[in-house]
Structures are given as structure tokens and as C-alpha cells.
Scaffold this active site. Structure first.
Site, short mmCIF file in Angstrom:
data_model
loop_
_atom_site.label_atom_id
_atom_site.label_comp_id
_atom_site.label_asym_id
_atom_site.label_seq_id
_atom_site.Cartn_x
_atom_site.Cartn_y
_atom_site.Cartn_z
N LYS A 217 4.90 -7.96 20.72
CA LYS A 217 5.01 -9.29 21.59
C LYS A 217 3.49 -9.79 20.97
O LYS A 217 2.66 -9.30 20.57
CB LYS A 217 4.70 -8.81 23.02
CG LYS A 217 5.68 -8.10 23.68
CD LYS A 217 5.63 -7.89 25.11
CE LYS A 217 6.97 -7.39 25.76
NZ LYS A 217 6.73 -6.43 26.77
N HIS B 69 22.45 -0.56 11.76
CA HIS B 69 23.76 0.34 12.14
C HIS B 69 24.46 -0.30 13.25
O HIS B 69 23.97 -0.73 14.32
CB HIS B 69 23.58 1.54 12.42
CG HIS B 69 23.17 2.53 11.14
ND1 HIS B 69 24.02 2.94 10.42
CD2 HIS B 69 22.04 2.86 10.64
CE1 HIS B 69 23.38 3.44 9.49
NE2 HIS B 69 22.12 3.61 9.61
N ASN C 216 0.90 -1.09 0.13
CA ASN C 216 0.01 -0.10 -0.04
C ASN C 216 0.83 1.16 0.11
O ASN C 216 2.04 1.20 0.14
CB ASN C 216 -1.09 0.00 1.07
CG ASN C 216 -1.93 -0.95 0.70
OD1 ASN C 216 -2.82 -0.65 0.21
ND2 ASN C 216 -2.08 -2.34 1.45
N ALA D 119 -1.13 -2.44 13.64
CA ALA D 119 -0.63 -1.16 13.32
C ALA D 119 0.35 -0.75 14.24
O ALA D 119 0.26 -0.73 15.58
CB ALA D 119 -1.66 -0.38 12.99
#
Length: 196
Positions: A191, A124, A94, A171
């Protein structure tokens, strides 16, 4: 004489490669996709749909393989950064998803990825206080996403993660560890909050 012949052959090879890249692009890639890098290493299956503003980049090396019947909406970025991106069949990306390939990314079939999701198979290194982070390099272990996964809006999936088959990622979640098959995950860091 041999040296001159090698130079001529190398020039011919480069010219052929450039010409073939342009022919491939004209024949097989939709004209409104932004392509950066070598289209020879970008393989797109049949019946894929691309909206305007989709960017596909392997300009720093790497390969992109996209299966069949996939949908890429406005602003999606696929960028290899020297790695590989492999996408199965019947997936949807999307608007404004950012999909990187540094350490390798494998996405299965029937995967739904909601808007503003970021998938980055790299991280990193920041162990030294004496060197700027930008000079310490990256780890690149890769990400695998199983079949039939739904990834919600604004999810971030980090390096060295396997998202199990049939998972739902809620989300806003940040996935930094492996998920089990058919689990429902949410939170920062994510979780397991349920099971399908």
C-alpha cells in the site's frame, strides 16, 4: 531431388546456427556467466558487470535485451520462460534476485533491485477444483518498472503490475497492483505509505 535439397539446406542452416552461437558466446559474453539456451537471442550492452554464478536462460524460448552499465551480482537469475526481458541502462541486481520473463518484463533506467527480490510476470490459474493447478495453465500479462525505482530486499512483484517512475518499494513488500509515480510503498499486499 527437391526434398533431399531441402534436408541438406536445413542441416546446413542448423550447423551454421550452432557455429554462430558459439562464436557469439566466445566474443561477447563473459565466460563465467551460465548461459542456457540460444545466445543469439541474448543481447548485452557495453560495460555490464557480471559476478560468478549469474544465470541467463532463454532455453524455453524468448529474448533477453540488457542495456549498458548494468551490474549483476552473485546468484542473479534471468529466465525468459518463453517471454521477453528488457532491461534499460545503469541498473543493479543484487545477490540472488530472480527475474522471470513469462508475459514480458520491461525495466527502465537507473533501477536498483535489492537482494532476494522476485519479479514474475505470470500467475497460476487455480479456478477448477477438478484439475491439478499445474494443469490449469498460467496468465501472462507482463510487468513494467519505470525509471529511477528502488526495490528493497525480499520484494515480490507479481504479474500485471506497472511500477511507476521514481517509486520506492519497501523491503518485504508484495506488489500486486499498479503504483503511482514517486510513491513509497510497503506491506503485504503493498500500500502507499508515502510520497517522494
Amino acid at each position: 531431388m527437391e526434398r533431399m535439397l531441402r534436408k541438406v539446406l536445413l542441416k546446413m542452416r542448423r550447423m551454421f546456427h550452432r557455429v554462430w552461437s558459439q562464436i557469439y558466446r566466445l566474443l561477447y559474453l563473459p565466460s563465467h556467466i551460465i548461459i542456457e539456451g540460444d545466445p543469439i537471442d541474448i543481447i548485452i550492452g557495453r560495460n555490464c558487470y557480471f559476478e560468478k554464478g549469474v544465470r541467463i536462460s532463454n532455453k524455453s524460448g524468448g529474448k533477453i535485451e540488457i542495456g549498458e552499465n548494468n551490474v549483476f551480482l552473485t546468484g542473479v537469475i534471468l529466465a525468459t520462460y518463453g517471454g521477453a526481458i528488457n532491461i534499460g541502462n545503469n541498473c543493479s541486481f543484487n545477490p540472488y534476485c530472480v527475474i522471470y520473463g513469462h508475459g514480458g518484463l520491461w525495466i527502465g533506467n537507473y533501477v536498483r533491485i535489492a537482494t532476494h527480490t522476485i519479479i514474475i510476470p505470470a500467475n497460476h490459474i487455480f479456478e477448477s477444483r477438478d484439475l491439478p493447478i499445474t494443469k490449469q495453465g498460467l496468465t501472462k500479462k507482463g510487468i513494467r518498472i519505470g525509471d529511477d525505482v528502488w526495490i528493497g530486499a525480499n520484494v515480490t512483484i507479481l504479474d500485471n503490475v506497472i511500477v511507476g517512475k521514481g517509486c520506492v518499494i519497501g523491503a518485504g513488500a508484495v506488489v500486486n497492483k499498479n503504483t503511482s509515480d514517486f510513491g513509497v510503498y510497503g506491506g503485504v499486499p503493498s500500500k502507499q505509505i508515502g510520497k517522494r
